[in-house]
Design a protein around this motif. Structure first.
Motif, PDB file in Angstrom:
ATOM      1  N   CYS A   1      -6.794  -6.446  -3.183  1.00 58.08           N
ATOM      2  CA  CYS A   1      -6.355  -7.705  -2.575  1.00 58.08           C
ATOM      3  C   CYS A   1      -6.006  -7.386  -1.125  1.00 58.08           C
ATOM      4  N   PHE A   2      -6.600  -8.102  -0.207  1.00 59.78           N
ATOM      5  CA  PHE A   2      -6.339  -7.854   1.211  1.00 59.78           C
ATOM      6  C   PHE A   2      -4.882  -8.151   1.551  1.00 59.78           C
ATOM      7  N   PHE A   3      -4.215  -8.938   0.722  1.00 61.23           N
ATOM      8  CA  PHE A   3      -2.866  -9.390   1.033  1.00 61.23           C
ATOM      9  C   PHE A   3      -1.781  -8.507   0.413  1.00 61.23           C
ATOM     10  N   CYS A   4      -1.813  -8.344  -0.911  1.00 59.45           N
ATOM     11  CA  CYS A   4      -0.764  -7.556  -1.574  1.00 59.45           C
ATOM     12  C   CYS A   4      -1.143  -6.084  -1.698  1.00 59.45           C
ATOM     13  N   LEU A   5      -2.406  -5.761  -1.376  1.00 58.47           N
ATOM     14  CA  LEU A   5      -2.935  -4.394  -1.374  1.00 58.47           C
ATOM     15  C   LEU A   5      -3.050  -3.777  -2.764  1.00 58.47           C
ATOM     16  N   LYS A   6      -2.998  -4.599  -3.797  1.00 63.20           N
ATOM     17  CA  LYS A   6      -3.170  -4.113  -5.167  1.00 63.20           C
ATOM     18  C   LYS A   6      -4.638  -3.758  -5.372  1.00 63.20           C
ATOM     19  N   GLU A   7      -4.883  -2.527  -5.807  1.00 64.69           N
ATOM     20  CA  GLU A   7      -6.238  -2.082  -6.091  1.00 64.69           C
ATOM     21  C   GLU A   7      -6.491  -2.129  -7.588  1.00 64.69           C
ATOM     22  N   LEU A   8      -7.654  -2.646  -7.951  1.00 62.10           N
ATOM     23  CA  LEU A   8      -8.051  -2.688  -9.355  1.00 62.10           C
ATOM     24  C   LEU A   8      -9.450  -2.104  -9.474  1.00 62.10           C
TER      25      LEU A   8
END
Length: 135
Positions: A56-63
């Motif tokens: 996510c470009f916003f929260c930086l959560k990588e999946l």
């Protein structure tokens, strides 16, 4: 860290996130198509060993480890329910300047937290190695 870096601001817009999904391993007939991934706020950040990493470009959560039936919006919400982007009730184009500034402030908080956590992890790893050398 520049508060309004042009490259970062571009990622608020769907079309720019969608462009990052070149080489994405899932396409037609899947729930996690590039279009659905970009709508959910993800950008494609592949590595040599993991071609399906999205962040996510916003929260930086990588999946990673996506399956064809995975719904990007549901996955994003389940792994990062406090992400201000995925919970937005308006399109980016409909935000007031004040709302956008508040959103950008939250994004910078996420960047600072991730940077701090990464630094702490590196420090702990280095300390563990150093301790092993001493012992």
């Amino acid at each position: 860290m520049e508060p309004f870096n042009e490259e970062d601001i571009k990622m608020y817009f769907y079309e720019n996130r969608l462009k990052t999904f070149e080489g994405w391993p899932f396409d037609e007939g899947c729930a996690c198509t590039p279009e659905n991934m970009a709508k959910a706020g993800f950008i494609h950040t592949p590595s040599e060993n993991n071609p399906d990493i999205a962040m996510c470009f916003f929260c930086l959560k990588e999946l990673e480890g996506w399956e064809p039936e995975d719904d990007p919006e549901k996955e994003h919400l389940s792994h990062s329910s406090s992400c201000h982007f995925i919970t937005l009730k308006k399109k980016i184009e409909e935000l007031t300047v004040e709302e956008f500034f508040k959103l950008q402030k939250e994004r910078h908080k996420n960047i600072i937290i991730k940077t701090g956590n990464d630094a702490i992890t590196k420090f702990k790893e280095a300390a563990k190695l150093r301790r092993a050398e001493i012992i």
